[in-house]
Write a protein that holds these residues in place. Structure first.
Motif, PDB file in Angstrom:
ATOM      1  N   ASP A  87      35.822 -17.958 -11.499  1.00 22.48           N
ATOM      2  CA  ASP A  87      34.864 -19.058 -11.506  1.00 22.48           C
ATOM      3  C   ASP A  87      35.614 -20.343 -11.839  1.00 22.48           C
ATOM      4  O   ASP A  87      36.766 -20.294 -12.260  1.00 22.48           O
ATOM      5  CB  ASP A  87      33.799 -18.775 -12.581  1.00 22.48           C
ATOM      6  N   GLY A  88      34.932 -21.472 -11.620  1.00 18.47           N
ATOM      7  CA  GLY A  88      35.554 -22.745 -11.981  1.00 18.47           C
ATOM      8  C   GLY A  88      36.424 -23.303 -10.858  1.00 18.47           C
ATOM      9  O   GLY A  88      37.199 -24.236 -11.083  1.00 18.47           O
ATOM     10  N   ALA A 150      27.076 -18.791 -14.849  1.00 17.67           N
ATOM     11  CA  ALA A 150      27.911 -18.650 -13.645  1.00 17.67           C
ATOM     12  C   ALA A 150      27.064 -18.590 -12.382  1.00 17.67           C
ATOM     13  O   ALA A 150      27.522 -18.966 -11.307  1.00 17.67           O
ATOM     14  CB  ALA A 150      28.780 -17.393 -13.755  1.00 17.67           C
ATOM     15  N   LYS A 154      23.321 -21.311  -7.575  1.00 22.24           N
ATOM     16  CA  LYS A 154      23.633 -20.464  -6.405  1.00 22.24           C
ATOM     17  C   LYS A 154      22.339 -19.803  -5.927  1.00 22.24           C
ATOM     18  O   LYS A 154      21.325 -19.839  -6.621  1.00 22.24           O
ATOM     19  CB  LYS A 154      24.622 -19.366  -6.781  1.00 22.24           C
TER      20      LYS A 154
HETATM   21 MG    MG Z   1      30.755 -21.587 -11.083  1.00 22.10          MG
END
Ligand code: MG
Ligand code: ADP
Length: 517
Positions: A87-88, A150, A154
């Motif tokens: 992630d990121g 996270a 989305k």
């Molecule tokens: Mg993310």
């Protein structure tokens, strides 16, 4: 970008650096609007009309047609971020772009590229040091929130609480290598489930085969199961009908021998990654063997890991010692299509997650979000350190680095200050993407960071105020910010030192000595 590829045959000095800065900023622009909970998606389309709709930085980088050599270098930032943190990735690309934009200003002020690179490296090392003292320990509830953060922004978002429970359940039960994620469209996201055992896409290749095998002895073959190609191209002079019959009979004989030799290993279940001759299928079905063909490579590997079977490249050599086992194999129907469920395997830590969503595109995007979420939860478990989200750690580091800069002196001091300002791009972009005034949001955030527990404050994307992100349940593993800053700093200081871009000849044109014309 493609014009610049041609220009890239030879670019020197300021031009080369301008190109690097320009490309880094362009790449950042491609992903910038996807950052955060209010980020929008990108639709990627190829010439054949295939498309991917995604909000995932790594996917955008992987699937976009970015052919400039500098773009490829910057893509490594996203790749490393994905590999190390799951992630990121968007943040890492935006940071690289911003470090390059800050460098542009420093260059205008006649700061030498090596001083900028040095200052950036000093700042990155210091940031890592500051990060060591930040963060809180992870408990089960915070792990659930890490998964939810996270998935924010989305396709998985509406059901993120439900999916987060699955993430924590599986990430706590198994290591990432033992977690298999399978997709199935035509369902609701809330139909997604975790099971102990393995799910494999596929179905028996003859309807008369059993649906259930108790005490499965499993063979895995990664080759076509047929008479080998070289033995098929024989020229037969046909003189009468009986010769044709004999020839057909002898071929059938050979095929049955193959089936017989496979069964001699003692297997009652066979997974083949390629095709199997119909005569062999018929014979195996006749003898009660359960057979699946065209199994994907990743499923073959997962089967091998879960059941202990060895993947055989040559079906002639299937032997008892190569077989794996499972207490129970069942063919089940999910979303109107069959799937193989294998439980009670020797590797008890095998778990699978069946990801469901209404359409192919959505199920793909939900799977990507789920992959990230499981990854970050496993990192949070591994490092046992989480930090507030909403850009909070970047704000904290920016203010600490500004203080540190005053102790540095020389030209590098300016580079450290610029580095600190560049970190603020993350909260600023989060505010911008939410339709808020970024200047007001940054003023509010800076004020909040002067408070005693100011380090917990990030952007409230609903109203632009500064909010305590721990109380707002927006938390993430510390490693995400740490890795993003490190990679962005490394690549930015590498690019800033580039004096020439020369188009390299393809490796295949260069001989062993490297100088052959
Ligand atoms: Mg993310
Ligand atoms: P990346 O690819 O960098 O992970 P994302 O689009 O996933 O990009 O956005 C991640 C950023 O969004 C992180 O800085 C995270 O803290 C922030 N974020 C996520 N949820 C929220 C929220 N509810 N409020 C504020 N910031 C959030």
């Amino acid at each position: 970008m493609s014009e610049q590829v041609n220009d890239a045959k030879k670019q020197t000095g300021a031009t080369a650096r301008d190109v690097c800065i320009h490309i880094a900023q362009q790449m950042s622009d491609i992903v910038k609007h996807t950052l955060g909970p209010s980020g929008l998606d990108n639709m990627l389309v190829d010439n054949a009309g295939d498309l991917v709709i995604t909000n995932d930085g790594a996917t955008i980088m992987k699937e976009s047609y970015l052919d400039h050599p500098v773009a490829k270098v910057i893509m490594n930032v996203a790749r490393t971020q994905e590999e190390e943190c799951y992630d990121g990735t968007t943040s890492s690309i935006i940071l690289t772009g911003e470090l390059m934009a800050e460098a542009k200003e420093l260059l205008k002020n006649k700061i030498h590229p090596t001083k900028i690179a040095l200052g950036y490296q000093m700042a990155a090392i210091k940031a890592e040091e500051f990060l060591l003292d930040m963060g809180i320990e992870a408990d089960e509830q915070s792990l659930n929130l890490v998964a939810q953060t996270a998935m924010t922004g989305k396709s998985a978002e509406i059901d993120k609480d439900y999916l987060a429970d699955i993430c924590v359940e599986v990430a706590s039960a198994a290591s990432l290598d033992d977690i298999n994620i399978v997709r199935r469209p035509n369902g609701k996201i809330r139909d997604s489930v975790a099971i102990r055992g393995l799910l494999v896409n596929g179905e028996k290749c003859d309807h008369s085969m059993p649906d259930t095998i108790v005490d499965a002895k499993i063979g895995l073959v990664a080759a076509d199961i047929d008479i080998p190609d070289f033995a098929q191209t024989v020229n037969v002079q046909v003189t009468d009908n009986s010769a044709v019959k004999d020839f057909i009979a002898s071929r059938k004989e050979q095929l049955l021998e193959i089936s017989q030799s496979i069964r001699a290993s003692g297997l009652n279940t066979l997974f083949c990654s390629r095709q199997i001759h119909p005569v062999i299928i018929e014979d195996l079905a006749d003898k009660g063997v359960y057979v699946v063909r065209s199994v994907t490579r990743s499923d073959m590997e997962a089967l091998s890991k879960a059941t202990g079977a060895r993947i055989i490249a040559n079906f002639d050599s299937v032997a008892e010692k190569d077989l794996g086992s499972a207490g129970l194999l069942e063919e089940i129907s999910i979303g109107d299509k069959p799937m193989v469920k294998i439980t009670k395997t020797p590797n008890e830590s095998t778990v699978s997650v069946l990801v469901r969503a209404p359409t192919e595109h959505v199920v793909d995007e939900v799977k990507r979000a789920f992959d990230d979420a499981i990854g970050v939860v496993s990192i949070a478990v591994e490092d046992n350190s989480i930090v507030p989200g909403g850009g909070a750690p970047y704000m904290t580091l920016a203010s600490k680095l500004k203080e540190y800069a005053s102790t540095v002196g020389g030209r590098e001091q300016m580079a450290v200050e610029s580095f600190a300002s560049a970190l603020e791009v993350i909260p600023k972009t989060l505010a911008e993407n939410s339709g808020l005034d970024p200047i007001d949001a940054m003023i509010a955030l800076r004020q909040a960071h002067n408070l005693e527990d100011g380090w917990k404050f990030g952007v409230n994307v609903n109203d632009g105020t500064a909010a305590n992100m721990i109380e707002a349940n927006v938390v993430e593993p510390k490693r995400i910010a740490g890795q993003a800053i490190r990679s962005a700093a490394d690549i930015a200081s590498q690019l800033i030192r580039i004096q020439q871009i020369i188009t390299k000849r393809p490796a295949k044109e260069i001989g062993d000595d490297g100088f052959q014309y």
